[in-house]
Write a protein that holds these residues in place. Structure first.
Motif, PDB file in Angstrom:
ATOM      1  N   ALA A  56       2.212   6.405   5.354  1.00 54.84           N
ATOM      2  CA  ALA A  56       2.705   5.109   5.828  1.00 54.84           C
ATOM      3  C   ALA A  56       4.148   4.880   5.389  1.00 54.84           C
ATOM      4  CB  ALA A  56       1.810   3.992   5.307  1.00 54.84           C
ATOM      5  N   ILE A  57       4.485   5.265   4.168  1.00 59.42           N
ATOM      6  CA  ILE A  57       5.857   5.123   3.683  1.00 59.42           C
ATOM      7  C   ILE A  57       6.792   6.034   4.483  1.00 59.42           C
ATOM      8  CG2 ILE A  57       7.371   5.537   1.704  1.00 59.42           C
ATOM      9  CD1 ILE A  57       4.956   4.627  -0.057  1.00 59.42           C
ATOM     10  N   THR A  97      -2.668   8.498   2.510  1.00 60.84           N
ATOM     11  CA  THR A  97      -2.474   7.456   3.520  1.00 60.84           C
ATOM     12  C   THR A  97      -1.244   6.625   3.178  1.00 60.84           C
ATOM     13  OG1 THR A  97      -4.843   7.359   3.969  1.00 60.84           O
ATOM     14  CG2 THR A  97      -3.529   5.450   4.620  1.00 60.84           C
ATOM     15  N   CYS A  98      -1.082   6.269   1.914  1.00 63.01           N
ATOM     16  CA  CYS A  98       0.097   5.513   1.476  1.00 63.01           C
ATOM     17  C   CYS A  98       1.365   6.326   1.673  1.00 63.01           C
ATOM     18  CB  CYS A  98      -0.041   5.107   0.018  1.00 63.01           C
ATOM     19  SG  CYS A  98      -1.329   3.902  -0.287  1.00 63.01           S
ATOM     20  N   TRP A 115       3.020  -0.853   0.898  1.00 67.71           N
ATOM     21  CA  TRP A 115       2.476   0.500   0.792  1.00 67.71           C
ATOM     22  C   TRP A 115       2.904   1.165  -0.509  1.00 67.71           C
ATOM     23  CZ3 TRP A 115      -1.582   2.068   3.137  1.00 67.71           C
ATOM     24  CH2 TRP A 115      -1.883   1.637   4.432  1.00 67.71           C
ATOM     25  N   TRP A 138      -6.696   8.194   0.235  1.00 73.12           N
ATOM     26  CA  TRP A 138      -5.973   6.925   0.202  1.00 73.12           C
ATOM     27  C   TRP A 138      -4.561   7.103  -0.311  1.00 73.12           C
ATOM     28  CZ3 TRP A 138      -7.975   3.847   3.366  1.00 73.12           C
ATOM     29  CH2 TRP A 138      -9.356   3.799   3.532  1.00 73.12           C
ATOM     30  N   THR A 139      -4.379   8.007  -1.256  1.00 74.06           N
ATOM     31  CA  THR A 139      -3.035   8.289  -1.752  1.00 74.06           C
ATOM     32  C   THR A 139      -2.173   8.864  -0.635  1.00 74.06           C
ATOM     33  OG1 THR A 139      -3.945   8.728  -3.941  1.00 74.06           O
ATOM     34  CG2 THR A 139      -1.725   9.529  -3.512  1.00 74.06           C
ATOM     35  N   ALA A 199       0.759  -0.212  -3.248  1.00 72.56           N
ATOM     36  CA  ALA A 199      -0.572   0.398  -3.153  1.00 72.56           C
ATOM     37  C   ALA A 199      -0.556   1.826  -3.686  1.00 72.56           C
ATOM     38  CB  ALA A 199      -1.055   0.373  -1.701  1.00 72.56           C
ATOM     39  N   LEU A 200       0.510   2.560  -3.395  1.00 72.28           N
ATOM     40  CA  LEU A 200       0.616   3.931  -3.890  1.00 72.28           C
ATOM     41  C   LEU A 200       0.675   3.961  -5.412  1.00 72.28           C
ATOM     42  CD1 LEU A 200       0.975   6.964  -3.380  1.00 72.28           C
ATOM     43  CD2 LEU A 200       3.438   6.539  -3.183  1.00 72.28           C
TER      44      LEU A 200
END
Length: 59
Positions: free
Chosen positions: A39-40, A35-36, A14, A32-33, A17-18
């Motif tokens: 998740a972190i 979301t990362c 993650w 999406w940013t 991805a970020l």
């Protein structure tokens, strides 16, 4: 496989991805940013809870 290793691997993915999304900047949807980031944060919270429960291996 150790649960903590799985969570750490997921956090690493993650995080990568970020970084990619931040490099791309305005060419991607901000959803999406975030979301990362979420998740972190949830993965870190999960590791903290595992530590409180004594599920992390002692070093």
């Amino acid at each position: 496989m150790d649960t903590a290793r799985v969570v750490l691997a997921g956090l690493g993915l993650w995080a990568v991805a970020l970084v990619v999304l931040l490099v791309l900047g305005d060419r991607v949807d901000r959803m999406w940013t975030w979301t990362c980031v979420a998740a972190i944060a949830l993965g870190t919270l999960g590791l903290w809870i595992m530590k409180l429960q004594g599920q992390l291996p002692r070093r």
